[in-house]
Design an enzyme around this catalytic site. Structure first.
Site, PDB file in Angstrom:
ATOM      1  N   GLU A   1       0.243  -3.431 -17.922  1.00 36.86           N
ATOM      2  CA  GLU A   1      -0.497  -3.914 -16.752  1.00 36.86           C
ATOM      3  C   GLU A   1      -1.009  -2.815 -15.825  1.00 36.86           C
ATOM      4  OE1 GLU A   1       1.726  -8.225 -16.327  1.00 36.86           O
ATOM      5  OE2 GLU A   1       2.702  -6.514 -15.427  1.00 36.86           O
TER       6      GLU A   1
HETATM    7  C1  TNX Z   1       4.876  -9.577 -16.906  1.00 35.16           C
HETATM    8  S1  TNX Z   1       5.943  -8.560 -19.362  1.00 35.16           S
HETATM    9  C2  TNX Z   1       5.369  -8.301 -16.663  1.00 35.16           C
HETATM   10  C3  TNX Z   1       6.324  -8.104 -15.575  1.00 35.16           C
HETATM   11  C4  TNX Z   1       6.616  -9.369 -14.832  1.00 35.16           C
HETATM   12  C5  TNX Z   1       6.746 -10.504 -15.810  1.00 35.16           C
HETATM   13  C6  TNX Z   1       7.144 -11.804 -15.177  1.00 35.16           C
HETATM   14  C7  TNX Z   1       5.540  -7.224 -18.752  1.00 35.16           C
HETATM   15  C8  TNX Z   1       5.606  -6.081 -19.602  1.00 35.16           C
HETATM   16  N1  TNX Z   1       5.139  -7.219 -17.474  1.00 35.16           N
HETATM   17  O1  TNX Z   1       5.851  -7.116 -14.710  1.00 35.16           O
HETATM   18  O2  TNX Z   1       7.804  -9.195 -14.123  1.00 35.16           O
HETATM   19  O3  TNX Z   1       5.518 -10.675 -16.443  1.00 35.16           O
HETATM   20  O4  TNX Z   1       7.437 -12.761 -16.148  1.00 35.16           O
END
Ligand code: TNX
Length: 576
Positions: A370
């Site tokens: 992300e």
């Molecule tokens: C996605 S899964 C994220 C996290 C959040 C989560 C909440 C991932 C690698 N990144 O930053 O906490 O969703 O479900």
């Protein structure tokens, strides 16, 4: 020929003088034997747990109803005089002493003396002298037990666990623990017959990597809470604890070269609470507690995104060199360290070097998810440099599957958290040499709600009840990815909505054992109907041990008295 009861009833009773008493003797002896057995059974009812009632399901189970073992008060644990094995024996004693009240001394086994009541043996590749163990060797020889397998033999006079490694013995101990009555989980002595069902179990894992992740960044959890989570993993033969140590809301691991990471970046968390961080000694306590339970800690430093807390502490790492405000919300994808500044790579190198030095295990996780604000080419370049910096520490890099399009690095492992099992970019990275840890968010994310009324958790990947957590096959889940590329499975617990140990346990149990079974058990044992029955027996164990769990309506929990209704986790107000 003795007259059978059926013949008698058809022809009427024979006159006594014609009865051949000698010929009747076998029947009388049989009656006496059955009567004695019945009397014995009244005194000694069968073991309350069946040999196959183990989670995760063992590879081979051969019950012997005539061979139940009852632990006597003067039992001795004998163990090979090997340091790792000795410590497993000590841990077995520590498990059994509180509830039994028995002294359970641990004694070394002399080479020819395998006559203790509880015997733990490291057998290497040599064929064991004991015939029962040799019979098992025909199914799986010592070497085939591998790094983590074990063999458990229960006879009326002895319990023996055989393995090639201390980790194998440890897993055997976890099986033995589950085969004792649930009261064994009591912290104080209980009047109980400590019966173990007779027979043999031969067992080894399907996947080498079986893990869970705890996000200590969104909310901070003290060392004691993490140690208890390690204990839960160990019960179900999970062997990796991934700690998500850094994120926008907090930096939780001390770095000597960049002290403000924790002194400034560690003081915040979601919702505005005080946060916290681990000193190096705190962290080593976790690492050592885990190592004793044959659990490897996998530290994650999330880069280049999810770094707001680091930017608050060190604005020089920010693209605009201006400190952002501390962040206590739950959005993602807005922060990143400056990929165009060489100082950023000094920072990454220092942090990875210091974290690697605290890490006996082979893995360093660099996140990589992300980083929405970093252009793709820049992101790939950053990841390739970060992968090299991990290699320079001697560790193997793990990253979320967003790393896939970046160049391959020797041995690299991608943690796949998608919800659509058709992912050509990840499949291509596998063709270039990557291996995968599978954490499909719609099956393995423990922060997903069980049901619409679950008081905490998320639902962006859907609701995940116990069956959903259990009903997928890691070996065949992703399109165009061969089973051989799957290193294993991991169940992540993100903690935006989780603020206490009780809430952690509520989301972990009973889904963690489902993921553990996918990671450990051969696919041939996969069976929801059987799993939910086996899982049901764990409710009383958790209740006795004071562990919070979700009393899922999908699981036929026992209803006898003594199984208290589960405690709900403390309800927390929704957070911004
Ligand atoms: C996605 S899964 C994220 C996290 C959040 C989560 C909440 C991932 C690698 N990144 O930053 O906490 O969703 O479900």
């Amino acid at each position: 020929m003795p007259t059978t009861p059926a013949a008698s009833s058809e022809t009427g009773p024979e006159p006594l003088d014609r009865v051949d008493l000698a010929a009747r003797e076998p029947a009388a002896a049989e009656l006496a034997r059955v009567a004695a057995q019945a009397a014995g059974d009244l005194l000694a009812p069968p073991a309350p747990v069946r040999l196959g009632d183990v989670v995760p399901a063992p590879e081979l189970v051969a019950p012997d109803a005539t061979a139940d073992f009852t632990l006597p008060a003067d039992a001795v644990i004998r163990v090979d005089a090997v340091p790792g094995a000795r410590d497993v024996a000590e841990q077995l004693a520590e498990l059994l002493r509180p509830a039994t009240g028995y002294p359970l001394p641990v004694a070394d086994t002399a080479p020819a003396q395998h006559d203790g009541l509880l015997v733990l043996t490291l057998s290497g590749a040599t064929v064991p002298a004991d015939p029962a163990v040799r019979a098992g060797a025909a199914i799986l020889d010592g070497a085939a037990l591998g790094d983590e397998g074990y063999r458990l033999d229960v006879s009326a006079s002895r319990i023996r666990i055989t393995a090639v490694t201390p980790a194998g013995l440890f897993h055997g101990v976890q099986t033995l623990r589950q085969l004792l009555p649930a009261a064994v989980e009591s912290a104080t002595p209980v009047a109980e017959r400590w019966v173990v069902p007779g027979g043999a179990v031969v067992d080894r894992p399907r996947f080498a990597y079986r893990g869970a992740m705890l996000d200590v960044a969104r909310h901070f959890f003290p060392v004691e809470d993490v140690l208890r989570v390690v204990d839960h993993l160990a019960r179900y033969k999970l062997n990796h604890l991934h700690l998500h140590l850094t994120d926008d809301q907090g930096w939780r691991i001390a770095v000597d070269a960049w002290p403000k990471l924790t002194e400034v970046g560690g003081t915040t968390e979601v919702g505005g609470g005080p946060g916290g961080w681990y000193t190096k000694n705190d962290y080593l306590r976790i690492v050592r507690h885990a190592a004793r339970r044959h659990v490897t800690v996998v530290p994650e430093i999330d880069l280049p995104g999810h770094t707001n807390a680091a930017l608050v502490a060190y604005p020089e790492l920010a693209p605009d060199k201006i400190a952002p405000p501390p962040y206590t919300g739950t959005e993602v994808g807005f922060s990143y360290i400056d990929p165009a500044d060489e100082r950023t790579y000094d920072f990454v190198a220092d942090v990875l070097r210091e974290v690697a030095a605290l890490t006996p295990g082979p893995w360093l996780h660099i996140g990589g998810d992300e980083a929405f604000k970093v252009p793709a080419d820049t992101y790939h370049g950053f990841i390739e440099r970060a992968q090299e910096l991990v290699a320079a520490t001697g560790k193997i890099v793990i990253g979320w599957h967003q790393l896939a399009p970046a160049g391959h690095a020797e041995g690299r492992v991608l943690q796949w958290w998608g919800t659509n099992a058709d992912d050509p970019v990840t499949a291509d990275a596998v063709r270039r040499g990557a291996r995968l840890i599978l954490s499909p968010a719609n099956h393995a994310y423990l922060d997903m709600k069980y049901a619409p009324d679950t008081p905490i958790g998320h639902d962006w990947a859907g609701l995940t009840d116990v069956r959903k957590a259990y009903d997928w096959d890691p070996g065949a889940h992703l399109a165009d990815v061969p089973g051989a590329a799957i290193l294993g499975v991991e169940a992540p617990l993100w903690t935006e909505s989780v603020t206490s140990l009780a809430e952690i346990e509520y989301l972990l149990l009973p889904r963690l054992p489902a993921i553990a079974e996918l990671g450990w058990s051969p696919r041939a044992t996969h069976d929801w109907a059987g799993f939910r029955e086996r899982l049901a027996g764990h409710g009383p164990r958790w209740a006795v041990a004071g562990i919070t769990f979700h009393r899922s309506p999908e699981v036929p929990w026992p209803t006898e008295p003594g199984i208290p209704a589960p405690r709900s986790p403390r309800h927390t107000a929704p957070r911004p």
